[in-house]
Design an enzyme around this catalytic site. Structure first.
Site, PDB file in Angstrom:
ATOM      1  CG  ASN A   1      19.773  36.406   2.277  1.00  0.00           C
ATOM      2  OD1 ASN A   1      18.838  36.941   2.854  1.00  0.00           O
ATOM      3  ND2 ASN A   1      21.040  36.603   2.648  1.00  0.00           N
TER       4      ASN A   1
ATOM      5  CG  ASP B   1      27.722  31.472   4.747  1.00  0.00           C
ATOM      6  OD1 ASP B   1      27.826  32.012   5.857  1.00  0.00           O
ATOM      7  OD2 ASP B   1      26.867  30.597   4.476  1.00  0.00           O
TER       8      ASP B   1
ATOM      9  CE  LYS C   1      24.206  45.792 -17.402  1.00  0.00           C
ATOM     10  NZ  LYS C   1      23.171  46.257 -18.306  1.00  0.00           N
TER      11      LYS C   1
ATOM     12  N   PRO D   1      33.813  37.150   6.888  1.00  0.00           N
ATOM     13  CG  PRO D   1      34.091  39.178   8.003  1.00  0.00           C
ATOM     14  CD  PRO D   1      33.967  38.576   6.638  1.00  0.00           C
ATOM     15  CG  ASP D   2      30.629  32.613  11.335  1.00  0.00           C
ATOM     16  OD1 ASP D   2      29.812  33.324  11.963  1.00  0.00           O
ATOM     17  OD2 ASP D   2      30.424  31.412  11.062  1.00  0.00           O
ATOM     18  CB  ILE D   3      29.319  38.643  12.064  1.00  0.00           C
ATOM     19  CG1 ILE D   3      29.627  39.190  10.662  1.00  0.00           C
ATOM     20  CG2 ILE D   3      29.162  39.765  13.076  1.00  0.00           C
ATOM     21  CD1 ILE D   3      28.487  39.977  10.026  1.00  0.00           C
TER      22      ILE D   3
ATOM     23  CG  PHE E   1      17.823  33.426  14.210  1.00  0.00           C
ATOM     24  CD1 PHE E   1      18.082  34.345  15.209  1.00  0.00           C
ATOM     25  CD2 PHE E   1      16.502  33.072  13.945  1.00  0.00           C
ATOM     26  CE1 PHE E   1      17.048  34.894  15.948  1.00  0.00           C
ATOM     27  CE2 PHE E   1      15.460  33.617  14.671  1.00  0.00           C
ATOM     28  CZ  PHE E   1      15.727  34.526  15.676  1.00  0.00           C
TER      29      PHE E   1
ATOM     30  CE  LYS F   1      27.885  29.686  12.330  1.00  0.00           C
ATOM     31  NZ  LYS F   1      27.743  30.825  11.427  1.00  0.00           N
TER      32      LYS F   1
HETATM   33  O1  PMT Z   1      14.269  38.358   7.791  1.00  0.00           O
HETATM   34  P1  PMT Z   1      13.022  37.493   7.701  1.00  0.00           P
HETATM   35  O2  PMT Z   1      12.417  37.523   6.326  1.00  0.00           O
HETATM   36  O3  PMT Z   1      12.034  37.802   8.799  1.00  0.00           O
HETATM   37  O4  PMT Z   1      13.477  35.967   7.904  1.00  0.00           O
HETATM   38  C1  PMT Z   1      14.003  35.583   9.137  1.00  0.00           C
HETATM   39  C2  PMT Z   1      15.232  34.663   8.964  1.00  0.00           C
HETATM   40  C3  PMT Z   1      14.820  33.349   8.333  1.00  0.00           C
HETATM   41  C4  PMT Z   1      16.294  35.361   8.093  1.00  0.00           C
HETATM   42  C5  PMT Z   1      15.831  34.475  10.399  1.00  0.00           C
HETATM   43  O5  PMT Z   1      14.871  33.878  11.208  1.00  0.00           O
HETATM   44  C6  PMT Z   1      17.088  33.622  10.358  1.00  0.00           C
HETATM   45  O6  PMT Z   1      17.059  32.411  10.355  1.00  0.00           O
HETATM   46  N1  PMT Z   1      18.265  34.301  10.322  1.00  0.00           N
HETATM   47  C7  PMT Z   1      19.593  33.668  10.138  1.00  0.00           C
HETATM   48  C8  PMT Z   1      19.750  33.235   8.731  1.00  0.00           C
HETATM   49  C9  PMT Z   1      21.121  32.638   8.471  1.00  0.00           C
HETATM   50  O7  PMT Z   1      21.912  33.275   7.857  1.00  0.00           O
HETATM   51  O8  PMT Z   1      21.352  31.504   9.013  1.00  0.00           O
HETATM   52  P2  PMT Z   1      22.742  30.691   8.873  1.00  0.00           P
HETATM   53  O9  PMT Z   1      22.371  29.329   9.301  1.00  0.00           O
HETATM   54  O10 PMT Z   1      23.305  30.849   7.495  1.00  0.00           O
HETATM   55  O11 PMT Z   1      23.715  31.404   9.890  1.00  0.00           O
HETATM   56  C10 PMT Z   1      23.846  30.972  11.234  1.00  0.00           C
HETATM   57  C11 PMT Z   1      24.130  32.148  12.152  1.00  0.00           C
HETATM   58  O12 PMT Z   1      25.411  32.696  11.814  1.00  0.00           O
HETATM   59  C12 PMT Z   1      23.137  33.279  12.050  1.00  0.00           C
HETATM   60  O13 PMT Z   1      22.922  33.796  13.337  1.00  0.00           O
HETATM   61  C13 PMT Z   1      23.843  34.305  11.169  1.00  0.00           C
HETATM   62  O14 PMT Z   1      23.433  35.664  11.497  1.00  0.00           O
HETATM   63  C14 PMT Z   1      25.301  34.077  11.559  1.00  0.00           C
HETATM   64  N2  PMT Z   1      26.271  34.400  10.513  1.00  0.00           N
HETATM   65  C15 PMT Z   1      26.302  33.683   9.335  1.00  0.00           C
HETATM   66  C16 PMT Z   1      27.272  33.951   8.399  1.00  0.00           C
HETATM   67  C17 PMT Z   1      28.224  34.964   8.652  1.00  0.00           C
HETATM   68  N3  PMT Z   1      29.164  35.263   7.777  1.00  0.00           N
HETATM   69  N4  PMT Z   1      28.163  35.657   9.806  1.00  0.00           N
HETATM   70  C18 PMT Z   1      27.227  35.387  10.725  1.00  0.00           C
HETATM   71  O15 PMT Z   1      27.182  36.050  11.778  1.00  0.00           O
END
Ligand code: PMT
Length: 409
Positions: free
Chosen positions: A214, A283, A293, A309-311, A327, A345
């Protein structure tokens, strides 16, 4: 610069400009600093004058530019010792490999290097050089030495260089330098706290040459790591692949995939007081990673995916869990999705940002956050990621202290 709001203005800034094409960015830097009502005096090395004339900086700073160590006229008006005493901050931007080397070894053979030795104010450098010069062990040793002596280093950034090469060595953007330099003095609100921050994207391989990823640059997570260190925390930074230099005192663990990030987080989370998930974790990952390849064979292709896994949810489910801040990056319905993630979460706080539209979010130097916690919310307005990180950490410290008053360090 748009609406930068700094608590500290009216600083007296001595700006040293070394030779390098990045000197042109320092002209903008002077303009931004003056906009913050700073007084700026500029020193140019001989090499800097090959790129810009003293007249440019004189016009922008409103002050005579200093170039010579021994100048009868200037010694009378403001000699090097006077200049050093006048300054609240000595900023060298761009800082060349040569000037950094001289500073690291106490050489004083021109005005700028002599001023560094004479200065008793905080010193900041924003290095700029060719990527091979930056990576040379002697340059890195010099920087490590300067850091040990208290010099603060901003950047460099990565990208295309004036010489046509790619890599680290571009001077940080003037707005970012200004943001770090004039950031309000951080209160030690996290003194004694152990923080883990995840940052950047993950890469989920399909075959030896392709991956799913991403647009995260890691800037938000790295800004949080820097601000947390300034606030007194002991920081572990779990980072996906990014082109940023980590704060020198952070414990940096580099990973590529979501599974590696999961293992790094779970392996180091014990004793952490706070976990901030700023990483954009994939995800899903491809169910199968091909050893060779993948060849173009059919008109349409399918990739089978399985869930990672959802860390953050695992961290929030630990029996002795830290204060967990997530975030949420959303393209629509920000509040609903963010508060849903907060609940589902089991997080203590979530910082929601818009992505994929307008300013802020992925790969931008600026961002805005809507922060939610059970029973409360706060909007943090658009600003540079350094300022925003400090504001978010203040909010986290407040909430953590309210939640666990007995554990205040
Ligand atoms: O890195 P930059 O270019 O500065 O951009 C910043 C940002 C937009 C990446 C940052 O501000 C941000 O929003 N980070 C979280 C992005 C994200 O994956 O969001 P989410 O809504 O998909 O996930 C929600 C939360 O679950 C996040 O805290 C993520 O770290 C966590 N997560 C998600 C999936 C997963 N398998 N494990 C997780 O821990």
């Amino acid at each position: 610069m748009h609406n930068l709001r700094y608590a500290i203005i009216n600083k007296r800034i001595l700006l040293g400009v070394c030779g390098g094409i990045a000197a042109y960015k320092s002209a903008e830097l002077v303009r931004l600093l003056r906009k913050q009502h700073c007084q700026v005096r500029v020193i140019m090395t001989r090499a800097a004058q090959q790129f810009l004339t003293p007249l440019t900086f004189q016009a922008l700073s409103g002050n005579p530019v200093h170039t010579e160590l021994f100048d009868a006229e200037q010694e009378q008006a403001m000699g090097h010792i006077h200049l050093a005493r006048w300054a609240d901050i000595l900023l060298i931007a761009p800082a060349s490999a040569n000037t950094l080397a001289k500073m690291a070894h106490g050489l004083a053979d021109d005005l700028l290097s002599t001023l560094y030795l004479a200065a008793d104010c905080p010193v900041w450098v924003a290095p700029a050089m060719n990527q091979a010069m930056w990576h040379k062990p002697v340059t890195q040793d010099n920087l490590a030495r300067l850091r040990r002596h208290g010099v603060r280093v901003i950047g460099p950034a990565t990208g295309e260089q004036a010489c046509g090469e790619q890599g680290f060595g571009r001077m940080s953007e003037p707005e970012q330098i200004c943001g770090q330099l004039l950031a309000p003095p951080t209160q030690p609100v996290l003194q004694g706290r152990k923080l883990m921050i995840s940052a950047g994207p993950t890469r989920e391989p399909l075959d030896p040459v392709r991956f799913i990823s991403n647009r995260s640059s890691g800037k938000m997570g790295y800004a949080l790591a820097e601000a947390a260190i300034r606030a007194g925390a002991d920081v572990t930074l779990i980072s996906g692949p990014v082109n940023l230099s980590a704060p020198a005192t952070a414990k940096l663990i580099k990973v590529e995939t979501a599974l590696q990030m999961y293992e790094a987080v779970i392996g180091h989370i014990a004793d952490c007081d706070i976990y901030i998930g700023a990483a954009a974790v994939a995800d899903y990952r491809p169910t199968q990673v091909e050893a060779r390849k993948i060849k173009k064979q059919h008109e349409h292709g399918m990739i089978a995916l399985e869930k990672n896994p959802d860390i953050i949810a695992v961290v929030a489910g630990l029996p002795d869990k830290p204060f967990v801040v997530g975030f949420a990056a959303e393209t629509d319905d920000l509040e609903n999705y963010a508060t849903g993630k907060l609940r589902n979460k089991n997080l203590d706080m979530i910082a929601a940002n818009w992505v994929g539209q307008g300013e802020g979010g992925f790969d931008s130097d600026r961002n805005a956050l809507q922060v939610y916690w059970p029973g409360g919310k706060k909007n943090l307005a658009m600003t540079d990621k350094q300022q925003l990180a400090a504001q978010l950490l203040n909010l986290i410290a407040e909430r953590l202290n309210e939640k666990n008053p007995a554990q205040n360090p």
